[in-house]
Design a protein around this motif. Sequence first.
Motif, mmCIF file in Angstrom:
data_model
loop_
_atom_site.group_PDB
_atom_site.id
_atom_site.type_symbol
_atom_site.label_atom_id
_atom_site.label_comp_id
_atom_site.label_asym_id
_atom_site.label_seq_id
_atom_site.Cartn_x
_atom_site.Cartn_y
_atom_site.Cartn_z
ATOM 1 N N LEU A 405 0.884 -1.206 -0.168
ATOM 2 C CA LEU A 405 -0.142 -0.074 -0.045
ATOM 3 C C LEU A 405 0.815 1.418 0.011
ATOM 4 O O LEU A 405 1.860 1.487 0.834
ATOM 5 C CB LEU A 405 -0.886 0.151 1.257
ATOM 6 C CG LEU A 405 -1.939 1.098 1.182
ATOM 7 C CD1 LEU A 405 -3.064 0.724 0.152
ATOM 8 C CD2 LEU A 405 -2.571 1.198 2.420
ATOM 9 N N LYS A 406 0.788 1.784 -1.011
ATOM 10 C CA LYS A 406 1.458 3.152 -1.208
ATOM 11 C C LYS A 406 0.805 4.212 -2.217
ATOM 12 O O LYS A 406 -0.325 3.728 -2.683
ATOM 13 C CB LYS A 406 2.657 2.970 -1.864
ATOM 14 C CG LYS A 406 2.783 2.268 -3.212
ATOM 15 C CD LYS A 406 4.181 1.747 -3.398
ATOM 16 C CE LYS A 406 4.294 1.201 -4.949
ATOM 17 N NZ LYS A 406 5.559 1.102 -5.468
ATOM 18 N N PRO A 407 0.836 5.517 -2.114
ATOM 19 C CA PRO A 407 0.219 6.687 -2.862
ATOM 20 C C PRO A 407 0.081 6.177 -4.428
ATOM 21 O O PRO A 407 -0.894 6.415 -4.887
ATOM 22 C CB PRO A 407 0.989 7.778 -2.650
ATOM 23 C CG PRO A 407 1.501 7.655 -1.308
ATOM 24 C CD PRO A 407 1.975 6.228 -1.194
ATOM 25 N N ASP A 408 1.173 5.397 -4.986
ATOM 26 C CA ASP A 408 1.306 5.027 -6.234
ATOM 27 C C ASP A 408 0.123 4.155 -6.563
ATOM 28 O O ASP A 408 -0.155 3.783 -7.765
ATOM 29 C CB ASP A 408 2.515 4.518 -6.747
ATOM 30 C CG ASP A 408 3.471 5.826 -6.994
ATOM 31 O OD1 ASP A 408 2.817 6.893 -7.415
ATOM 32 O OD2 ASP A 408 4.809 5.869 -6.553
ATOM 33 N N ASN A 409 -0.224 3.434 -5.610
ATOM 34 C CA ASN A 409 -1.232 2.136 -5.791
ATOM 35 C C ASN A 409 -2.578 2.501 -5.217
ATOM 36 O O ASN A 409 -3.553 1.813 -4.889
ATOM 37 C CB ASN A 409 -0.684 1.006 -4.854
ATOM 38 C CG ASN A 409 0.249 0.330 -5.682
ATOM 39 O OD1 ASN A 409 0.642 0.397 -6.884
ATOM 40 N ND2 ASN A 409 1.289 -0.457 -5.046
ATOM 41 N N ILE A 410 -3.057 3.841 -5.314
ATOM 42 C CA ILE A 410 -4.328 4.336 -5.094
ATOM 43 C C ILE A 410 -4.612 5.267 -5.852
ATOM 44 O O ILE A 410 -3.902 6.406 -6.408
ATOM 45 C CB ILE A 410 -4.206 5.039 -3.446
ATOM 46 C CG1 ILE A 410 -3.953 3.872 -2.292
ATOM 47 C CG2 ILE A 410 -5.360 5.611 -3.093
ATOM 48 C CD1 ILE A 410 -3.614 4.579 -1.213
ATOM 49 N N LEU A 411 -5.801 4.929 -6.381
ATOM 50 C CA LEU A 411 -6.229 6.206 -7.683
ATOM 51 C C LEU A 411 -7.351 6.823 -7.054
ATOM 52 O O LEU A 411 -8.193 6.418 -6.046
ATOM 53 C CB LEU A 411 -6.855 5.336 -8.884
ATOM 54 C CG LEU A 411 -5.582 4.467 -9.551
ATOM 55 C CD1 LEU A 411 -6.314 3.779 -10.679
ATOM 56 C CD2 LEU A 411 -4.721 5.438 -10.129
ATOM 57 N N ILE A 412 -7.591 8.057 -7.407
ATOM 58 C CA ILE A 412 -8.635 8.722 -7.153
ATOM 59 C C ILE A 412 -9.221 9.510 -8.342
ATOM 60 O O ILE A 412 -8.371 9.876 -9.362
ATOM 61 C CB ILE A 412 -8.053 10.105 -6.223
ATOM 62 C CG1 ILE A 412 -7.370 9.845 -5.024
ATOM 63 C CG2 ILE A 412 -9.497 11.038 -5.787
ATOM 64 C CD1 ILE A 412 -6.616 10.994 -4.279
ATOM 65 N N ARG A 458 9.038 -11.104 10.821
ATOM 66 C CA ARG A 458 7.810 -11.520 11.455
ATOM 67 C C ARG A 458 6.724 -11.703 10.723
ATOM 68 O O ARG A 458 6.962 -10.910 9.389
ATOM 69 C CB ARG A 458 7.406 -10.398 12.670
ATOM 70 C CG ARG A 458 8.450 -10.134 13.818
ATOM 71 C CD ARG A 458 7.957 -9.273 14.796
ATOM 72 N NE ARG A 458 6.726 -9.644 15.354
ATOM 73 C CZ ARG A 458 6.118 -9.135 16.281
ATOM 74 N NH1 ARG A 458 6.786 -8.186 17.041
ATOM 75 N NH2 ARG A 458 5.139 -9.450 16.925
ATOM 76 N N LYS A 459 5.991 -12.458 11.061
ATOM 77 C CA LYS A 459 4.977 -13.001 10.069
ATOM 78 C C LYS A 459 3.789 -11.674 10.019
ATOM 79 O O LYS A 459 3.557 -11.367 11.083
ATOM 80 C CB LYS A 459 4.178 -14.302 10.643
ATOM 81 C CG LYS A 459 2.877 -14.632 9.856
ATOM 82 C CD LYS A 459 2.535 -15.586 10.171
ATOM 83 C CE LYS A 459 1.106 -16.406 9.131
ATOM 84 N NZ LYS A 459 0.602 -17.693 9.680
ATOM 85 N N PRO A 460 3.558 -11.088 9.159
ATOM 86 C CA PRO A 460 2.611 -9.991 8.908
ATOM 87 C C PRO A 460 1.103 -10.494 9.005
ATOM 88 O O PRO A 460 0.775 -11.666 8.760
ATOM 89 C CB PRO A 460 2.859 -9.414 7.594
ATOM 90 C CG PRO A 460 3.259 -10.710 6.696
ATOM 91 C CD PRO A 460 4.002 -11.592 7.642
ATOM 92 N N ASP A 461 0.258 -9.513 9.634
ATOM 93 C CA ASP A 461 -1.060 -9.757 9.522
ATOM 94 C C ASP A 461 -1.599 -8.460 9.308
ATOM 95 O O ASP A 461 -0.691 -7.383 8.746
ATOM 96 C CB ASP A 461 -1.409 -10.130 10.873
ATOM 97 C CG ASP A 461 -0.973 -9.246 11.998
ATOM 98 O OD1 ASP A 461 -1.097 -7.973 11.722
ATOM 99 O OD2 ASP A 461 -1.109 -9.509 13.247
ATOM 100 N N PRO A 462 -3.056 -8.171 9.388
ATOM 101 C CA PRO A 462 -3.585 -7.044 8.825
ATOM 102 C C PRO A 462 -3.019 -5.593 9.331
ATOM 103 O O PRO A 462 -3.149 -4.661 8.753
ATOM 104 C CB PRO A 462 -5.050 -7.145 9.188
ATOM 105 C CG PRO A 462 -5.431 -8.553 9.062
ATOM 106 C CD PRO A 462 -3.977 -9.095 9.687
ATOM 107 N N ARG A 463 -2.508 -5.729 10.575
ATOM 108 C CA ARG A 463 -1.680 -4.619 11.197
ATOM 109 C C ARG A 463 -0.775 -4.024 10.334
ATOM 110 O O ARG A 463 -0.104 -3.097 10.700
ATOM 111 C CB ARG A 463 -1.589 -4.779 12.706
ATOM 112 C CG ARG A 463 -2.783 -5.193 13.483
ATOM 113 C CD ARG A 463 -2.378 -5.517 14.823
ATOM 114 N NE ARG A 463 -1.874 -7.143 14.919
ATOM 115 C CZ ARG A 463 -1.799 -7.799 15.936
ATOM 116 N NH1 ARG A 463 -1.951 -7.476 17.299
ATOM 117 N NH2 ARG A 463 -1.020 -8.732 15.748
ATOM 118 N N ALA A 464 0.015 -4.905 9.530
ATOM 119 C CA ALA A 464 0.810 -4.540 8.640
ATOM 120 C C ALA A 464 0.169 -3.353 7.424
ATOM 121 O O ALA A 464 1.054 -2.632 7.193
ATOM 122 C CB ALA A 464 1.596 -5.709 7.867
ATOM 123 N N ASP A 465 -0.838 -3.828 6.885
ATOM 124 C CA ASP A 465 -1.560 -2.842 5.947
ATOM 125 C C ASP A 465 -1.526 -1.605 6.810
ATOM 126 O O ASP A 465 -1.714 -0.562 6.308
ATOM 127 C CB ASP A 465 -2.573 -3.524 5.467
ATOM 128 C CG ASP A 465 -2.239 -4.252 4.413
ATOM 129 O OD1 ASP A 465 -1.080 -4.454 3.760
ATOM 130 O OD2 ASP A 465 -3.212 -5.276 3.909
#
Length: 585
Positions: A405-412, A458-465
């Motif tokens: 998730l980063k600004p380049d992967n979000i469209l408006i 560490r194993k990521p979970d939704p808190r990584a996003d």
Amino acid sequence: MTRARTLPAASHLEARLGLEMGQYSCAGRKAINEDAIGIRAPDGPLLTTKGVAAVIADGVSSAEAGREASQSCVTGFLSDYFSTPETWTVRHSVQQILTALNRWLYRSGQGLPDARRGFITTMSALVLKSQQAHLFHIGDSRIYLLRDGRLEQLTRDHTVPVGDGHRYLARALGLDIHLEADYRNLALERGDLFLLTTDGVHDVLGAAQLAELLVNAGDDLAATCRTLCDTALRAGSDDNLSCQLLRVSSLPTPEIDDVVGRLTQLRFPPPLAAGNVLDGFRIERELHASPRSQVYLVRDVQSGERFCMKTPSDNFSDDPAYIERFVLESWIGSRINSPYVARVVDPGRPRTCLYYLSEYVDGMTLAQWMREHPRPAVEEALYLVCQIARGLRALHRRETLHQDLKPDNILIDASGQVKIIDFGSCSVASIAEIATPLVRDSALGTASYAAPEYTVGRKPDPRADLFSLAVITYELLTGTAPFEGKLERCRSQRDFLATRYTPSYRINPRVPHWMDGALRKALRFHPERRHGDVSEFAHELQHPNPAYLEYHQRPLMDRKPLLAWQLIAAALAVAELVTLALLVG
């Protein structure tokens, strides 16, 4: 009933799973049969993503609707399990179903004269997926495993002895509004034979007798099931009798050549330019290109509708792990339904090349928007952040992490609608349960927005996003990256803990202190110290948390005692210097 099947491969992820199955149930000496049994082995993609399920239930005899409860349990389980999202893990899927079944049975029983004798049943379920067996159990039905001639009881009876050889059920479906089900998983081995029984069988036949009958079981597992029930009946069983047998004749052990062969059935597209037509889609222009892929704006020649077409880079035509991830991109996108996530589109016609289509969003990336609006109003920034959070929530409900998730992967778009794009780094829990010989990529995100978990292993979970969303939020509110932009240079836990958080309100005074408190929490190094999910974070950004307000209202000595003592020491030092200067003067 016996079924011996070589279950076909459903996708590149799975090789052949060989299973033999049989089951039998009868009323025995009772007038009606309150047991229920069922096995479902689906064809096609569901076999890969959901596996094979067997369930056995024993309606409680003292209940007024035991038969209805057991039948509803088996029918509902086998129907609902294969209707749960393919992205969910086996455990999550079954837990959701059992919770719903239990509530329905419990509430149905409340309408009877004696609610304690309503819709109550035991249940044991077995799901075989890839190279794992998943067991779920409530009550005193049982699951056994015969391996290498040794019989092991895998479940524990939920009963309490009350004397004189009698016992009562401590746990059952429909008994209480709150359900506690046992769960266990184990690795499969070729030749494993699973036995599921109700107490009419195992209360009469001991483990040694069961093992002897199973060791001599032939190819007709239904006949073996009937033999078990008949033997228990002759031994004096006065209850209903039911059993199921599932034997693993071959394990799904995919070979790398087979997997690669299926992945490369579609060729890579040729170089595309404006005016080219591929499968009825005319290329209008290139929207984006990177070393890993190309994205084009295309128009359906027949309908005139516009789409985005993503194609793989020819640089990776001989990289199976890359091709698998590209294939999974479209699979993931087609299973997320949210107005805040870009929709993957079915082309409606056979494809001659490897590509996928998604909806076309006429707008700009968040990165472009941020350049045009370097210091937006706080309310405007929150409007965008809350939409992104809803999109992430849609992914997380499908047990899918975005991971990039980063600004380049979000469209408006022109109306301010947010769309999350790019599923190339996504991690899907159900796919992780499936055996594959491919060595998959690990950390795929962008370092300046990625959570520390990816760097420290560490194993990521939704808190990584959530962490990535907090980085974006900080950047929106302040125009700068948090931690002075040092995240991408961190290589260890020590590096992360050495970074210093600058409160957002120091950079942008329009940011309330309580809002910064929510940001600070979401950006903590330890995931367990962040918010539980993105919805909680979005809520705290919009509604003042009293804890953050109280923190800034407390004296400095309470909030930061070390800093307070340092300031006191400095003040005393200055006072002493002034005093000395006056004395000398």
